[in-house]
Design a protein around this motif. Sequence first.
Motif, PDB file in Angstrom:
ATOM      1  N   LEU A 294       4.701   4.454  79.916  1.00  0.00           N
ATOM      2  CA  LEU A 294       5.561   3.679  79.310  1.00  0.00           C
ATOM      3  C   LEU A 294       6.765   4.253  78.747  1.00  0.00           C
ATOM      4  N   ALA A 295       6.644   5.535  78.460  1.00  0.00           N
ATOM      5  CA  ALA A 295       7.546   6.370  77.786  1.00  0.00           C
ATOM      6  C   ALA A 295       8.757   6.980  78.911  1.00  0.00           C
ATOM      7  N   ASP A 296       8.350   6.824  80.201  1.00  0.00           N
ATOM      8  CA  ASP A 296       9.311   7.177  81.239  1.00  0.00           C
ATOM      9  C   ASP A 296      10.461   6.249  81.493  1.00  0.00           C
ATOM     10  N   GLY A 297      11.537   6.457  81.223  1.00  0.00           N
ATOM     11  CA  GLY A 297      12.884   5.619  81.100  1.00  0.00           C
ATOM     12  C   GLY A 297      12.683   4.694  80.025  1.00  0.00           C
ATOM     13  N   GLY A 298      11.788   4.813  78.870  1.00  0.00           N
ATOM     14  CA  GLY A 298      11.991   4.159  77.606  1.00  0.00           C
ATOM     15  C   GLY A 298      12.226   4.936  76.492  1.00  0.00           C
ATOM     16  N   GLN A 299      11.783   4.507  75.196  1.00  0.00           N
ATOM     17  CA  GLN A 299      12.293   5.219  74.022  1.00  0.00           C
ATOM     18  C   GLN A 299      10.892   5.369  72.934  1.00  0.00           C
ATOM     19  N   VAL A 300      10.533   6.429  72.958  1.00  0.00           N
ATOM     20  CA  VAL A 300       9.340   6.826  72.062  1.00  0.00           C
ATOM     21  C   VAL A 300       9.945   6.543  70.687  1.00  0.00           C
ATOM     22  N   THR A 301       9.189   5.802  69.919  1.00  0.00           N
ATOM     23  CA  THR A 301       9.402   5.383  68.561  1.00  0.00           C
ATOM     24  C   THR A 301       8.432   6.159  67.699  1.00  0.00           C
ATOM     25  N   LEU A 302       7.257   6.590  68.238  1.00  0.00           N
ATOM     26  CA  LEU A 302       6.207   7.300  67.392  1.00  0.00           C
ATOM     27  C   LEU A 302       5.465   8.166  68.637  1.00  0.00           C
ATOM     28  N   PRO A 303       5.776   9.474  68.606  1.00  0.00           N
ATOM     29  CA  PRO A 303       4.972  10.290  69.646  1.00  0.00           C
ATOM     30  C   PRO A 303       3.468  10.132  69.545  1.00  0.00           C
ATOM     31  N   PHE A 304       2.927   9.960  70.633  1.00  0.00           N
ATOM     32  CA  PHE A 304       1.241   9.985  70.516  1.00  0.00           C
ATOM     33  C   PHE A 304       0.459  11.211  70.073  1.00  0.00           C
ATOM     34  N   GLN A 305      -0.128  10.903  69.003  1.00  0.00           N
ATOM     35  CA  GLN A 305      -0.592  12.024  68.134  1.00  0.00           C
ATOM     36  C   GLN A 305      -2.048  11.247  67.396  1.00  0.00           C
ATOM     37  N   PRO A 306      -2.749  12.364  66.879  1.00  0.00           N
ATOM     38  CA  PRO A 306      -3.864  11.887  66.112  1.00  0.00           C
ATOM     39  C   PRO A 306      -3.238  11.245  64.712  1.00  0.00           C
ATOM     40  N   THR A 307      -4.047  10.143  64.358  1.00  0.00           N
ATOM     41  CA  THR A 307      -3.647   9.676  62.989  1.00  0.00           C
ATOM     42  C   THR A 307      -5.042   9.439  62.316  1.00  0.00           C
ATOM     43  N   PHE A 308      -5.051   8.827  61.221  1.00  0.00           N
ATOM     44  CA  PHE A 308      -6.335   9.014  60.154  1.00  0.00           C
ATOM     45  C   PHE A 308      -7.125   7.848  60.597  1.00  0.00           C
ATOM     46  N   TRP A 309      -6.607   6.847  61.699  1.00  0.00           N
ATOM     47  CA  TRP A 309      -7.566   5.924  62.065  1.00  0.00           C
ATOM     48  C   TRP A 309      -7.892   6.128  63.646  1.00  0.00           C
ATOM     49  N   SER A 310      -7.255   7.004  64.322  1.00  0.00           N
ATOM     50  CA  SER A 310      -7.379   7.049  65.833  1.00  0.00           C
ATOM     51  C   SER A 310      -7.265   8.465  66.114  1.00  0.00           C
ATOM     52  N   LYS A 311      -8.076   8.918  67.280  1.00  0.00           N
ATOM     53  CA  LYS A 311      -7.834  10.182  67.847  1.00  0.00           C
ATOM     54  C   LYS A 311      -6.584  10.225  68.418  1.00  0.00           C
ATOM     55  N   GLY A 312      -5.743   9.176  68.510  1.00  0.00           N
ATOM     56  CA  GLY A 312      -4.395   9.207  69.354  1.00  0.00           C
ATOM     57  C   GLY A 312      -3.984   7.816  69.334  1.00  0.00           C
ATOM     58  N   PHE A 313      -2.495   8.088  68.843  1.00  0.00           N
ATOM     59  CA  PHE A 313      -1.846   6.718  68.633  1.00  0.00           C
ATOM     60  C   PHE A 313      -0.234   7.062  68.879  1.00  0.00           C
ATOM     61  N   GLY A 314       0.297   6.100  69.528  1.00  0.00           N
ATOM     62  CA  GLY A 314       2.066   6.198  69.818  1.00  0.00           C
ATOM     63  C   GLY A 314       2.546   4.865  69.802  1.00  0.00           C
ATOM     64  N   MET A 315       3.713   4.867  69.772  1.00  0.00           N
ATOM     65  CA  MET A 315       4.564   3.460  69.911  1.00  0.00           C
ATOM     66  C   MET A 315       5.683   3.820  70.767  1.00  0.00           C
ATOM     67  N   VAL A 316       6.030   2.945  71.599  1.00  0.00           N
ATOM     68  CA  VAL A 316       7.079   3.419  72.585  1.00  0.00           C
ATOM     69  C   VAL A 316       7.802   2.019  73.026  1.00  0.00           C
TER      70      VAL A 316
ATOM     71  N   PHE B 268      11.685  -1.770  79.910  1.00  0.00           N
ATOM     72  CA  PHE B 268      12.217  -3.152  80.029  1.00  0.00           C
ATOM     73  C   PHE B 268      12.572  -3.682  78.901  1.00  0.00           C
ATOM     74  N   GLY B 269      12.313  -3.053  77.665  1.00  0.00           N
ATOM     75  CA  GLY B 269      12.417  -3.300  76.153  1.00  0.00           C
ATOM     76  C   GLY B 269      11.498  -4.045  75.718  1.00  0.00           C
ATOM     77  N   LEU B 270       9.965  -3.733  76.168  1.00  0.00           N
ATOM     78  CA  LEU B 270       8.978  -4.322  75.767  1.00  0.00           C
ATOM     79  C   LEU B 270       8.369  -3.054  74.732  1.00  0.00           C
ATOM     80  N   MET B 271       7.934  -3.532  73.574  1.00  0.00           N
ATOM     81  CA  MET B 271       7.317  -2.772  72.490  1.00  0.00           C
ATOM     82  C   MET B 271       5.733  -2.267  72.766  1.00  0.00           C
ATOM     83  N   TRP B 272       5.200  -1.130  72.985  1.00  0.00           N
ATOM     84  CA  TRP B 272       3.926  -0.951  73.103  1.00  0.00           C
ATOM     85  C   TRP B 272       3.282   0.003  71.951  1.00  0.00           C
ATOM     86  N   MET B 273       2.189  -0.403  71.820  1.00  0.00           N
ATOM     87  CA  MET B 273       1.327   0.516  70.570  1.00  0.00           C
ATOM     88  C   MET B 273       0.072   0.881  71.614  1.00  0.00           C
ATOM     89  N   VAL B 274       0.149   2.350  71.790  1.00  0.00           N
ATOM     90  CA  VAL B 274      -1.069   3.043  72.679  1.00  0.00           C
ATOM     91  C   VAL B 274      -1.896   3.539  71.696  1.00  0.00           C
TER      92      VAL B 274
END
Length: 137
Positions: free
Chosen positions: A100-122, A126-132
């Motif tokens: 999803l980041a390929d050709g897009g814009q990472v708004t939060l790098p994929f990384q561990p958080t307090f609620w998840s082993k990994g979370f990122g936003m991109v 195509f202009g669609l925002m994703w939370m992985v």
Amino acid sequence: MVVQPYVFFNGRCEEALDYYCAKLGAQVTFKMRYKEAPPDPQNQPRPGLEEKIMHANVRMGSTDWMASDGHCDPAATMNGFSLSLTADDDASAKQFFNALADGGQVTLPFQPTFWSKGFGMVVDRFGLMWMVTVPDS
């Protein structure tokens, strides 16, 4: 009751669906172009939309959602929502995020958080925002 996202790609629907199928394993289960719709004299599509996608059904994992080129309005934008993709494992989550980041814009790098082993936003190409995310289990 069922609530499903309906995403408008402003003329790039075919490209977006091809990309999601190739990179995320999506499946297009139905697709209708404007030229395939029954004629409606009260609501005729604008010339040039004949080959554009009027409606598509998409399956990703166990989720069904819908997509369209819409009216191909150059002023249209996507904001105010995000699709959340929960992967089965860390490797899959990183793969999906990177696709999803390929050709897009990472708004939060994929990384561990307090609620998840990994979370990122991109925002994808195509202009669609994703939370992985990958569950913290």
